[in-house]
Design a protein around this motif. Structure first.
Motif, mmCIF file in Angstrom:
data_model
loop_
_atom_site.group_PDB
_atom_site.id
_atom_site.type_symbol
_atom_site.label_atom_id
_atom_site.label_comp_id
_atom_site.label_asym_id
_atom_site.label_seq_id
_atom_site.Cartn_x
_atom_site.Cartn_y
_atom_site.Cartn_z
ATOM 1 N N ARG A 1 -1.582 5.237 14.766
ATOM 2 C CA ARG A 1 -2.843 6.118 15.125
ATOM 3 C C ARG A 1 -2.737 7.318 14.084
ATOM 4 N N ILE A 2 -1.661 7.873 13.475
ATOM 5 C CA ILE A 2 -1.607 8.822 12.707
ATOM 6 C C ILE A 2 -0.593 8.512 11.534
ATOM 7 N N LEU A 3 -0.921 9.120 10.549
ATOM 8 C CA LEU A 3 0.255 9.176 9.581
ATOM 9 C C LEU A 3 0.456 10.608 8.944
ATOM 10 N N PRO A 4 1.907 10.855 8.311
ATOM 11 C CA PRO A 4 2.143 12.444 7.914
ATOM 12 C C PRO A 4 0.865 12.853 7.085
ATOM 13 N N LYS A 5 0.707 14.058 6.988
ATOM 14 C CA LYS A 5 -0.267 14.898 6.117
ATOM 15 C C LYS A 5 -1.853 14.229 6.559
ATOM 16 N N ASN A 6 -2.053 13.612 7.513
ATOM 17 C CA ASN A 6 -3.384 13.083 7.831
ATOM 18 C C ASN A 6 -3.824 11.970 6.785
ATOM 19 N N ILE A 7 -2.864 11.461 6.106
ATOM 20 C CA ILE A 7 -3.264 10.265 5.172
ATOM 21 C C ILE A 7 -3.702 9.294 6.012
ATOM 22 N N SER A 8 -4.379 8.561 5.148
ATOM 23 C CA SER A 8 -5.107 7.243 5.757
ATOM 24 C C SER A 8 -4.107 5.996 5.317
ATOM 25 N N ILE A 9 -3.410 5.944 4.378
ATOM 26 C CA ILE A 9 -2.521 4.848 3.860
ATOM 27 C C ILE A 9 -1.288 5.464 3.383
ATOM 28 N N GLU A 10 -0.406 4.553 3.708
ATOM 29 C CA GLU A 10 1.143 4.658 3.290
ATOM 30 C C GLU A 10 1.570 3.431 2.839
ATOM 31 N N LEU A 11 2.278 3.258 1.704
ATOM 32 C CA LEU A 11 2.806 1.842 1.459
ATOM 33 C C LEU A 11 4.348 2.041 1.217
ATOM 34 N N ALA A 12 4.933 1.460 1.669
ATOM 35 C CA ALA A 12 6.546 1.177 1.265
ATOM 36 C C ALA A 12 6.472 -0.247 0.421
ATOM 37 N N VAL A 13 7.147 -0.291 -0.656
ATOM 38 C CA VAL A 13 7.008 -1.132 -1.659
ATOM 39 C C VAL A 13 8.520 -1.470 -2.155
ATOM 40 N N ILE A 14 8.629 -2.834 -2.383
ATOM 41 C CA ILE A 14 10.028 -3.346 -2.921
ATOM 42 C C ILE A 14 9.714 -4.139 -4.008
ATOM 43 N N ALA A 15 10.426 -3.841 -5.053
ATOM 44 C CA ALA A 15 10.170 -4.613 -6.295
ATOM 45 C C ALA A 15 11.483 -5.236 -6.852
ATOM 46 N N GLU A 16 11.543 -6.363 -7.410
ATOM 47 C CA GLU A 16 12.554 -6.937 -8.123
ATOM 48 C C GLU A 16 12.576 -6.691 -9.692
ATOM 49 N N ILE A 17 13.637 -6.357 -10.066
ATOM 50 C CA ILE A 17 13.774 -5.979 -11.426
ATOM 51 C C ILE A 17 14.725 -6.855 -12.412
ATOM 52 N N GLN A 18 14.441 -7.004 -13.660
ATOM 53 C CA GLN A 18 15.289 -7.739 -14.531
ATOM 54 C C GLN A 18 16.633 -7.326 -14.404
ATOM 55 N N ASP A 19 17.535 -8.384 -14.481
ATOM 56 C CA ASP A 19 19.068 -7.900 -14.941
ATOM 57 C C ASP A 19 19.373 -6.990 -15.935
#
Length: 159
Positions: free
Chosen positions: A141-159
């Motif tokens: 229903r709501i997100l912090p600071k009245n933001i509309s979108i929040e993303l949590a992202v996981i990336a794989e990186i090279q060795d």
């Protein structure tokens, strides 16, 4: 011959009329990103431009789905900026592994996946085969600071 993936991403963004912003500071007492082995976990990425929240409010009430999509794209651009800041460039990025997209939503709004397509479409356009990712879309229903979108992202990186 090794392709400079960093230059490729930056050129693609330029062709789209986009440029990477300066990554914003965390909104609380946490790291903007944390590495564990070959994984890079990014904390909340939001639709912020020039230090200000853009497209505040709830999709389906204060914002149209198209505005939500645009907000997700901005959050995605901020995500790319954070990845580049953490890695130094995009050459070490192996793949976007997962995106958790949170869309502040009106009670009767149910197209969160269509809104989060804003970030997925951006990643597909600029990261090519490194864009593939699993994804979830949530409709709080709501997100912090009245933001509309929040993303949590996981990336794989090279060795």
């Amino acid at each position: 011959m090794t392709v400079d993936f960093d230059a490729t991403v930056l050129a693609c963004l330029e062709r789209m009329g986009l440029e990477l912003p300066e990554p914003s500071a965390p909104a609380g007492s946490y790291l903007p990103a944390a590495r564990s082995g070959n994984l890079l976990f990014l904390s909340a990425q939001m639709p912020i431009q020039d230090g200000k929240v853009v497209y505040p409010g709830r999709v389906g009430l204060d914002l149209t789905p198209e505005e939500g999509y645009a907000a997700a794209k901005i959050a995605g651009l901020n995500t790319l900026a954070r990845i580049r800041a953490e890695l130094g460039d995009f050459n070490a990025l192996k793949q976007i592994v997962r995106i958790d997209g949170h869309v502040a939503s009106a009670d009767d709004f149910f197209d969160q996946p269509g809104v989060i397509d804003g970030v997925s479409d951006l990643f597909n356009a600029v990261l090519d085969d490194r864009a593939g990712h699993a994804r979830t879309a949530f409709g709080p229903r709501i997100l912090p600071k009245n933001i509309s979108i929040e993303l949590a992202v996981i990336a794989e990186i090279q060795d």
